[in-house]
Every structure is written in structure tokens, then in C-alpha cells.
Design an enzyme around this catalytic site. Structure first.
Site, PDB file in Angstrom:
ATOM      1  N   LYS A 174     -37.763  -5.109 -49.921  1.00 12.27           N
ATOM      2  CA  LYS A 174     -38.362  -3.828 -50.299  1.00 12.27           C
ATOM      3  C   LYS A 174     -38.021  -3.504 -51.757  1.00 12.27           C
ATOM      4  CE  LYS A 174     -35.933  -2.018 -47.143  1.00 12.27           C
ATOM      5  NZ  LYS A 174     -35.205  -1.124 -46.209  1.00 12.27           N
ATOM      6  N   THR A 207     -36.619  10.771 -50.869  1.00 14.61           N
ATOM      7  CA  THR A 207     -36.813   9.422 -50.312  1.00 14.61           C
ATOM      8  C   THR A 207     -35.730   9.098 -49.286  1.00 14.61           C
ATOM      9  OG1 THR A 207     -35.574   8.523 -52.168  1.00 14.61           O
ATOM     10  CG2 THR A 207     -37.979   8.471 -52.353  1.00 14.61           C
ATOM     11  N   GLY A 209     -34.329   8.181 -46.024  1.00 12.20           N
ATOM     12  CA  GLY A 209     -34.870   7.593 -44.801  1.00 12.20           C
ATOM     13  C   GLY A 209     -36.117   6.745 -44.990  1.00 12.20           C
ATOM     14  N   THR A 210     -36.459   6.413 -46.236  1.00 11.90           N
ATOM     15  CA  THR A 210     -37.683   5.618 -46.446  1.00 11.90           C
ATOM     16  C   THR A 210     -37.574   4.229 -45.804  1.00 11.90           C
ATOM     17  OG1 THR A 210     -36.827   4.991 -48.619  1.00 11.90           O
ATOM     18  CG2 THR A 210     -38.512   6.707 -48.581  1.00 11.90           C
ATOM     19  N   GLY A 211     -36.383   3.620 -45.938  1.00  8.42           N
ATOM     20  CA  GLY A 211     -36.204   2.264 -45.381  1.00  8.42           C
ATOM     21  C   GLY A 211     -36.297   2.281 -43.858  1.00  8.42           C
ATOM     22  N   CYS A 212     -35.670   3.269 -43.242  1.00  4.91           N
ATOM     23  CA  CYS A 212     -35.703   3.389 -41.769  1.00  4.91           C
ATOM     24  C   CYS A 212     -37.147   3.577 -41.306  1.00  4.91           C
ATOM     25  CB  CYS A 212     -34.888   4.605 -41.308  1.00  4.91           C
ATOM     26  SG  CYS A 212     -33.214   4.668 -41.945  1.00  4.91           S
TER      27      CYS A 212
HETATM   28  N1  LIG Z   1     -40.649   6.407 -55.122  1.00  2.03           N
HETATM   29  C1  LIG Z   1     -41.325   5.669 -54.251  1.00  2.03           C
HETATM   30  N2  LIG Z   1     -42.687   5.684 -54.259  1.00  2.03           N
HETATM   31  C2  LIG Z   1     -43.394   4.934 -53.368  1.00  2.03           C
HETATM   32  N3  LIG Z   1     -42.818   4.131 -52.460  1.00  2.03           N
HETATM   33  C3  LIG Z   1     -41.474   4.055 -52.412  1.00  2.03           C
HETATM   34  C4  LIG Z   1     -40.651   4.818 -53.297  1.00  2.03           C
HETATM   35  N4  LIG Z   1     -39.339   4.551 -52.995  1.00  2.03           N
HETATM   36  C5  LIG Z   1     -39.353   3.669 -51.979  1.00  2.03           C
HETATM   37  N5  LIG Z   1     -40.636   3.347 -51.623  1.00  2.03           N
HETATM   38  C6  LIG Z   1     -41.060   2.467 -50.534  1.00  2.03           C
HETATM   39  O1  LIG Z   1     -40.299   2.860 -49.385  1.00  2.03           O
HETATM   40  C7  LIG Z   1     -39.909   1.729 -48.614  1.00  2.03           C
HETATM   41  C8  LIG Z   1     -38.390   1.674 -48.541  1.00  2.03           C
HETATM   42  O2  LIG Z   1     -37.905   1.149 -49.761  1.00  2.03           O
HETATM   43  P1  LIG Z   1     -36.433   1.153 -50.313  1.00  2.03           P
HETATM   44  O3  LIG Z   1     -36.180   2.451 -50.990  1.00  2.03           O
HETATM   45  O4  LIG Z   1     -36.301  -0.070 -51.143  1.00  2.03           O
HETATM   46  O5  LIG Z   1     -35.556   1.019 -49.002  1.00  2.03           O
HETATM   47  P2  LIG Z   1     -34.208   1.703 -48.532  1.00  2.03           P
HETATM   48  O6  LIG Z   1     -34.561   3.101 -48.087  1.00  2.03           O
HETATM   49  O7  LIG Z   1     -33.760   0.823 -47.425  1.00  2.03           O
HETATM   50  O8  LIG Z   1     -33.280   1.696 -49.710  1.00  2.03           O
HETATM   51  C9  LIG Z   1     -40.570   0.529 -49.305  1.00  2.03           C
HETATM   52  O9  LIG Z   1     -41.819   0.287 -48.701  1.00  2.03           O
HETATM   53  C10 LIG Z   1     -40.730   0.999 -50.751  1.00  2.03           C
HETATM   54  O10 LIG Z   1     -41.748   0.308 -51.438  1.00  2.03           O
HETATM   55  C1  LIG Z   2     -27.814   7.144 -39.691  1.00  2.49           C
HETATM   56  C2  LIG Z   2     -28.410   6.623 -40.942  1.00  2.49           C
HETATM   57  N1  LIG Z   2     -29.054   5.441 -40.918  1.00  2.49           N
HETATM   58  C3  LIG Z   2     -29.618   4.949 -42.043  1.00  2.49           C
HETATM   59  C4  LIG Z   2     -29.551   5.637 -43.225  1.00  2.49           C
HETATM   60  C5  LIG Z   2     -30.145   5.050 -44.495  1.00  2.49           C
HETATM   61  O1  LIG Z   2     -31.156   5.829 -45.030  1.00  2.49           O
HETATM   62  P1  LIG Z   2     -31.247   6.028 -46.610  1.00  2.49           P
HETATM   63  O2  LIG Z   2     -30.962   4.681 -47.236  1.00  2.49           O
HETATM   64  O3  LIG Z   2     -32.623   6.468 -46.895  1.00  2.49           O
HETATM   65  O4  LIG Z   2     -30.178   7.061 -46.918  1.00  2.49           O
HETATM   66  C6  LIG Z   2     -28.866   6.861 -43.233  1.00  2.49           C
HETATM   67  N2  LIG Z   2     -28.748   7.591 -44.360  1.00  2.49           N
HETATM   68  N3  LIG Z   2     -28.304   7.329 -42.077  1.00  2.49           N
END
Ligand SMILES: Nc1ncnc2c1ncn2[C@@H]1O[C@H](COP(=O)(O)OP(=O)(O)O)[C@@H](O)[C@H]1O
Ligand SMILES: Cc1ncc(COP(=O)(O)O)c(N)n1
Length: 271
Positions: A174, A207, A209-212
Site C-alpha cells: 500500500k 486517515t 484506519g485506512t489500512g484496516c
Molecule cells: N491521503 C490519501 N489519499 C488517498 N488514498 C490514501 C491516502 N492515504 C492512504 N490512502 C490509501 O489507503 C489505503 C491504506 O494505505 P496506507 O495508509 O498505506 O495503510 P496503513 O493505514 O496500513 O498505514 C491504501 O489503499 C492507500 O492507497
Molecule cells: C486496534 C487497531 N488496529 C489497527 C490500527 C491501525 O490503524 P491505523 O494505522 O490507521 O492507525 C489501530 N490504530 N488500532
């Protein structure tokens, strides 16, 4: 047909990430959601105030309650916190013969709090990764898992190839943490070729929780029998809508909007 998905993850009291994000996303995509909690976090948009891990026995029994009766079409892992929980989850996945395992290798929350102990990374590599269908690391997680430092598209491709060599079927790196200020690009390696899923990078701090949410949307689509390419493509649309239509809740990194994609899709069907 009723499709089911299980999430094995931590609870986020703030409702934006973890189990709460996963179940909301499953529901939005018409999949029946089930959960096994690995930890309870006291958390809000400002950060993680405390972590209360579950016992190994508690994790094991929640999973067997589901496995012995209800079964699941796909499952995902999020925050697993320690090596003992990872081993327990791996054993259960193996015993139930669950094939569609999506690992979101959650390590550190956006606010910097550790959600996986350092020594547990090697347990994830040894026990869980070889059982997985897809792994969805962000850039720092991909670096920690592969030992490859990532600063270019080429590095991302090398890391994705390495993850497949390490035993997963598909790897999605990602790009949320990328330096690119215009696009958020996720890279899929399917064992043969690479596909990039790109969208406009949205200028927002909301953003959390975007990854979850992204990996839960993939899990729901895979539970319904979609291909890996279809699942990543739909999950990317889901997360883009959720970030775009953010809710402005809390004073820190706010949650995304889990109902935005349904509303957007509904509107385009009406037109
Ligand atoms: N500012 C943003 N604008 C659009 N998409 C985003 C943005 N930040 C993250 N994403 C998307 O959200 C998803 C989670 O990405 P990421 O932030 O790398 O994961 P995590 O939350 O695990 O750190 C991916 O599909 C990424 O492309
Ligand atoms: C319980 C739990 N699981 C996963 C995440 C990661 O989410 P993020 O990377 O967006 O803080 C979080 N903050 N809390």
C-alpha cells in the site's frame, strides 16, 4: 447466498480502525461479519492511550467458537500484538483449512503506538505468512518484513516479489506512506505480473484506519468469490470514497467514512 468473513484483530474504542472498521466494512459490502478480539485498545483520534491484550486462550476459543459452528468464506488479521497470539492464529487457520487468509500486518498505529511487539515480526514471517492468500503491508511494514528499504517503485516491486517467495500467494504494497504527493498507489504482485492501483492522494489528516478498512473491503470481496484483481480494485474505490467523504470527528487523525462508498454507488445507480 450469505457470505461470511471473520476478522481477528484489536478493538479500537474510537471506532475508526481495528475490529470496528472491519465489521462496518463487511456490513457495507453485504458480508456477514464475525470477530475474534486479540486486544482491547483505549484509543481515539489523538492516539492510543492503552493496550489490554487478550490471553492466548481467549483468542483460541473465540476462533474455535466460529470454526466449530459457523465457518467462514474468508478471514483477515489485523493487530495481533504478540508472538503467542500469532502462533495460536496460525494453528487455527491450519486446523480449519481456511485458505483465504488476508494478513494486514499491523505494526504501528498512525500516531506512533506499537501494536505488534518487535520480536513478533519473525513469528509472523515463520508461522502466518506461509498460510496467507494475500498480505497487505504499508511501506514501513513491507520494509520490516522483507528487510528491503523502499524508496522507489522498483524497491516496491522487489519487496512484493520477496513476500511471494516467503510464502504468500499475492502481495499488495500500500502506498499511503509514499512520498508521492499527487497519487496514492497500491502495487499488487500476483506471482507473475504487477498491477498498480492509483488514485488522487487526498489532502486530509483523517486517515485513521485506512489500512484496516482497505484490507477488510478486500476480504469481503474475496469472501464473495471475486478474483484478487477485482478485490483490490473494489477495495481501492471503497477506501477512496471513505477518505474523500470524511466525517470530521475528533481533534486528531479522524476516522474515514465507512458508508460513503454505498452512498456514492447508490447515487451513480440512480443516474
Ligand atoms: N491521503 C490519501 N489519499 C488517498 N488514498 C490514501 C491516502 N492515504 C492512504 N490512502 C490509501 O489507503 C489505503 C491504506 O494505505 P496506507 O495508509 O498505506 O495503510 P496503513 O493505514 O496500513 O498505514 C491504501 O489503499 C492507500 O492507497
Ligand atoms: C486496534 C487497531 N488496529 C489497527 C490500527 C491501525 O490503524 P491505523 O494505522 O490507521 O492507525 C489501530 N490504530 N488500532
Amino acid at each position: 447466498m450469505i457470505y461470511k468473513a471473520l476478522t481477528i484483530a484489536g478493538s479500537d474504542s474510537g471506532g475508526g480502525a481495528g475490529i470496528q472498521a472491519d465489521i462496518k466494512t463487511f456490513q457495507e459490502l453485504d458480508v456477514f461479519g464475525m470477530s475474534a478480539l486479540t486486544a482491547v485498545t483505549a484509543q481515539n483520534t489523538k492516539g492510543v492511550q492503552n493496550v489490554f491484550p487478550m490471553t492466548v486462550q481467549a483468542v483460541k476459543e473465540q476462533i474455535s467458537s466460529i470454526g466449530d459452528d459457523m465457518g467462514t468464506d474468508a478471514l483477515k488479521t489485523g493487530m495481533l500484538f504478540n508472538a503467542d497470539i500469532i502462533k495460536t492464529v496460525a494453528e487455527a487457520v491450519h486446523n480449519y483449512g481456511w485458505e483465504k487468509l488476508i494478513i494486514d500486518p499491523v505494526m504501528i498505529a498512525k500516531g506512533g503506538a506499537p501494536l505488534l511487539q518487535n520480536e513478533a515480526v519473525s513469528a509472523m514471517i515463520q508461522y502466518l505468512l506461509p498460510l496467507s492468500y494475500v498480505i497487505t503491508p504499508n511501506i514501513p511494514e513491507a520494509e520490516a518484513l522483507t528487510g528491503i528499504s523502499i524508496s522507489s517503485e522498483e524497491d516496491k516491486r522487489k519487496a512484493a516479489e520477496k513476500l511471494v517467495k516467503m510464502g504468500t500467494t499475492f502481495a499488495v504494497i500500500k502506498g499511503g506512506h509514499d512520498q508521492d504527493t499527487f497519487e496514492a498507489s497500491d502495487l499488487l504482485f500476483d506471482g507473475e505480473s504487477f498491477t498498480v492501483y492509483s488514485s488522487e492522494r487526498l489532502p486530509t489528516a483523517n486517515t485513521h484506519g485506512t489500512g484496516c478498512t482497505f484490507s477488510a473491503a478486500m476480504t469481503a470481496q474475496l469472501a464473495k468469490g471475486h478474483s484478487i484483481h477485482e478485490a483490490v480494485s473494489e477495495a481501492k474505490k471503497f477506501i477512496q470514497a471513505a477518505i474523500e467523504d470524511d466525517l470530521k470527528i475528533g481533534s486528531g487523525h479522524g476516522p474515514t467514512n465507512h458508508w460513503a462508498y454505498r452512498r456514492k454507488r447508490g447515487m451513480s445507480l440512480e443516474n
